[in-house]
Design a protein around this motif. Structure first.
Motif, PDB file in Angstrom:
ATOM      1  N   PRO A   1      72.447 -22.478   4.826  1.00  0.00           N
ATOM      2  CA  PRO A   1      73.110 -21.927   5.996  1.00  0.00           C
ATOM      3  C   PRO A   1      73.532 -20.488   5.758  1.00  0.00           C
ATOM      4  CG  PRO A   1      74.528 -23.556   4.913  1.00  0.00           C
ATOM      5  CD  PRO A   1      73.230 -23.537   4.188  1.00  0.00           C
ATOM      6  N   GLY A   2      73.757 -19.803   6.809  1.00  0.00           N
ATOM      7  CA  GLY A   2      74.218 -18.428   6.704  1.00  0.00           C
ATOM      8  C   GLY A   2      73.093 -17.432   6.873  1.00  0.00           C
ATOM      9  N   LEU A   3      73.446 -16.188   6.746  1.00  0.00           N
ATOM     10  CA  LEU A   3      72.521 -15.083   6.938  1.00  0.00           C
ATOM     11  C   LEU A   3      71.571 -14.973   5.748  1.00  0.00           C
ATOM     12  CD1 LEU A   3      72.432 -13.032   9.261  1.00  0.00           C
ATOM     13  CD2 LEU A   3      73.714 -11.481   7.823  1.00  0.00           C
ATOM     14  N   HIS A   4      70.283 -14.876   6.026  1.00  0.00           N
ATOM     15  CA  HIS A   4      69.289 -14.716   4.973  1.00  0.00           C
ATOM     16  C   HIS A   4      69.180 -13.248   4.576  1.00  0.00           C
ATOM     17  CE1 HIS A   4      67.616 -18.809   5.214  1.00  0.00           C
ATOM     18  NE2 HIS A   4      67.997 -18.734   6.483  1.00  0.00           N
ATOM     19  N   GLU A   5      68.593 -13.010   3.418  1.00  0.00           N
ATOM     20  CA  GLU A   5      68.465 -11.658   2.887  1.00  0.00           C
ATOM     21  C   GLU A   5      67.722 -10.729   3.853  1.00  0.00           C
ATOM     22  OE1 GLU A   5      66.668  -9.442  -1.081  1.00  0.00           O
ATOM     23  OE2 GLU A   5      66.031 -11.471  -0.599  1.00  0.00           O
ATOM     24  N   HIS A   6      66.627 -11.218   4.441  1.00  0.00           N
ATOM     25  CA  HIS A   6      65.852 -10.361   5.343  1.00  0.00           C
ATOM     26  C   HIS A   6      66.603 -10.091   6.653  1.00  0.00           C
ATOM     27  CE1 HIS A   6      64.597 -14.523   6.227  1.00  0.00           C
ATOM     28  NE2 HIS A   6      64.474 -14.114   7.475  1.00  0.00           N
ATOM     29  N   GLU A   7      67.422 -11.024   7.089  1.00  0.00           N
ATOM     30  CA  GLU A   7      68.204 -10.803   8.311  1.00  0.00           C
ATOM     31  C   GLU A   7      69.288  -9.747   8.080  1.00  0.00           C
ATOM     32  OE1 GLU A   7      67.687 -15.333  10.058  1.00  0.00           O
ATOM     33  OE2 GLU A   7      69.317 -14.883   8.670  1.00  0.00           O
ATOM     34  N   ALA A   8      69.946  -9.810   6.931  1.00  0.00           N
ATOM     35  CA  ALA A   8      70.942  -8.793   6.588  1.00  0.00           C
ATOM     36  C   ALA A   8      70.270  -7.434   6.434  1.00  0.00           C
ATOM     37  CB  ALA A   8      71.666  -9.176   5.310  1.00  0.00           C
ATOM     38  N   SER A   9      69.077  -7.417   5.882  1.00  0.00           N
ATOM     39  CA  SER A   9      68.323  -6.177   5.721  1.00  0.00           C
ATOM     40  C   SER A   9      67.961  -5.586   7.082  1.00  0.00           C
ATOM     41  CB  SER A   9      67.055  -6.446   4.900  1.00  0.00           C
ATOM     42  OG  SER A   9      66.294  -5.287   4.753  1.00  0.00           O
ATOM     43  N   PHE A  10      67.600  -6.426   8.031  1.00  0.00           N
ATOM     44  CA  PHE A  10      67.280  -5.951   9.378  1.00  0.00           C
ATOM     45  C   PHE A  10      68.512  -5.346  10.051  1.00  0.00           C
ATOM     46  CE2 PHE A  10      66.661  -6.534  13.975  1.00  0.00           C
ATOM     47  CZ  PHE A  10      65.503  -5.785  14.127  1.00  0.00           C
ATOM     48  N   GLU A  24      79.918  -7.016  11.547  1.00  0.00           N
ATOM     49  CA  GLU A  24      80.894  -7.779  10.785  1.00  0.00           C
ATOM     50  C   GLU A  24      80.311  -9.158  10.494  1.00  0.00           C
ATOM     51  OE1 GLU A  24      84.409  -7.907  13.172  1.00  0.00           O
ATOM     52  OE2 GLU A  24      84.706  -5.731  13.081  1.00  0.00           O
ATOM     53  N   ILE A  25      80.283  -9.511   9.221  1.00  0.00           N
ATOM     54  CA  ILE A  25      79.746 -10.805   8.794  1.00  0.00           C
ATOM     55  C   ILE A  25      80.818 -11.484   7.960  1.00  0.00           C
ATOM     56  CG2 ILE A  25      77.900 -11.974   7.534  1.00  0.00           C
ATOM     57  CD1 ILE A  25      76.256  -9.341   7.902  1.00  0.00           C
ATOM     58  N   ASN A  26      81.090 -12.764   8.242  1.00  0.00           N
ATOM     59  CA  ASN A  26      82.113 -13.460   7.453  1.00  0.00           C
ATOM     60  C   ASN A  26      81.581 -13.765   6.053  1.00  0.00           C
ATOM     61  OD1 ASN A  26      80.407 -15.635   7.933  1.00  0.00           O
ATOM     62  ND2 ASN A  26      82.041 -17.029   8.517  1.00  0.00           N
ATOM     63  N   ALA A  27      82.445 -14.232   5.186  1.00  0.00           N
ATOM     64  CA  ALA A  27      82.112 -14.429   3.775  1.00  0.00           C
ATOM     65  C   ALA A  27      80.974 -15.432   3.563  1.00  0.00           C
ATOM     66  CB  ALA A  27      83.349 -14.878   2.999  1.00  0.00           C
ATOM     67  N   THR A  28      80.874 -16.439   4.410  1.00  0.00           N
ATOM     68  CA  THR A  28      79.824 -17.442   4.247  1.00  0.00           C
ATOM     69  C   THR A  28      78.538 -17.051   4.948  1.00  0.00           C
ATOM     70  OG1 THR A  28      80.600 -18.671   6.182  1.00  0.00           O
ATOM     71  CG2 THR A  28      81.489 -19.315   4.029  1.00  0.00           C
ATOM     72  N   GLY A  29      78.580 -16.001   5.748  1.00  0.00           N
ATOM     73  CA  GLY A  29      77.392 -15.549   6.464  1.00  0.00           C
ATOM     74  C   GLY A  29      77.041 -16.393   7.668  1.00  0.00           C
ATOM     75  N   THR A  30      77.999 -17.179   8.149  1.00  0.00           N
ATOM     76  CA  THR A  30      77.719 -18.059   9.284  1.00  0.00           C
ATOM     77  C   THR A  30      78.204 -17.491  10.611  1.00  0.00           C
ATOM     78  OG1 THR A  30      79.764 -19.258   8.839  1.00  0.00           O
ATOM     79  CG2 THR A  30      77.728 -20.154   7.884  1.00  0.00           C
ATOM     80  N   GLN A  31      78.969 -16.411  10.564  1.00  0.00           N
ATOM     81  CA  GLN A  31      79.440 -15.770  11.792  1.00  0.00           C
ATOM     82  C   GLN A  31      79.118 -14.285  11.727  1.00  0.00           C
ATOM     83  OE1 GLN A  31      83.591 -16.605  12.253  1.00  0.00           O
ATOM     84  NE2 GLN A  31      83.250 -18.716  12.884  1.00  0.00           N
ATOM     85  N   LEU A  32      78.594 -13.784  12.826  1.00  0.00           N
ATOM     86  CA  LEU A  32      78.179 -12.390  12.902  1.00  0.00           C
ATOM     87  C   LEU A  32      78.721 -11.778  14.176  1.00  0.00           C
ATOM     88  CD1 LEU A  32      76.197  -9.961  12.173  1.00  0.00           C
ATOM     89  CD2 LEU A  32      74.533 -11.184  13.564  1.00  0.00           C
ATOM     90  N   ARG A  33      79.277 -10.581  14.034  1.00  0.00           N
ATOM     91  CA  ARG A  33      79.708  -9.817  15.206  1.00  0.00           C
ATOM     92  C   ARG A  33      78.947  -8.503  15.157  1.00  0.00           C
ATOM     93  NH1 ARG A  33      85.371  -7.082  16.698  1.00  0.00           N
ATOM     94  NH2 ARG A  33      84.847  -6.644  18.857  1.00  0.00           N
ATOM     95  N   PHE A  34      78.199  -8.216  16.213  1.00  0.00           N
ATOM     96  CA  PHE A  34      77.350  -7.028  16.256  1.00  0.00           C
ATOM     97  C   PHE A  34      77.643  -6.244  17.524  1.00  0.00           C
ATOM     98  CE2 PHE A  34      73.390  -4.870  17.449  1.00  0.00           C
ATOM     99  CZ  PHE A  34      73.133  -4.164  16.294  1.00  0.00           C
TER     100      PHE A  34
END
Length: 101
Positions: A1-10, A24-34
């Motif tokens: 679960p959470g944000l993958h490496e390629h998604e964070a890179s994008f 803004e990404i939470n510590a677990t990478g499961t919530q994103l505010r863009f």
């Protein structure tokens, strides 16, 4: 679960292409505010992780590229055909999508 490496890179790529973007990404990478900023264009260099081919990133930025304040010149570093079963190759995009733009 959470944000993958390629998604964070994008998201980092989008941040470089814009001015004023807030990610803004939470510590677990499961919530994103863009909150998108203004598309600037210009010259951008981006290193793509090996988990996705360059075509995956091209698919995401091509619809945005014509709307920047300047023309967009992107230099990618990464694999081109590594995940060809899933991601289009840059040659395929050049032959099929670019003529439509």
């Amino acid at each position: 679960p959470g944000l993958h490496e390629h998604e964070a890179s994008f998201l980092r790529l989008l941040d470089r292409m814009t001015n004023g973007t807030i990610v803004e990404i939470n510590a677990t990478g499961t919530q994103l505010r863009f909150k998108p900023g203004v598309l600037l264009g210009g010259s951008v260099e981006h290193e793509c992780p090996n988990s996705r081919a360059i075509g995956w990133f091209l698919e995401g930025i091509l619809p945005l590229a014509p709307f920047g304040k300047e023309s967009l010149d992107v230099s990618f570093t990464g694999i081109t055909h590594g995940t060809a079963e899933v991601d289009p190759t840059p040659d395929y995009i050049a032959a099929s999508l670019l003529p439509l733009l």
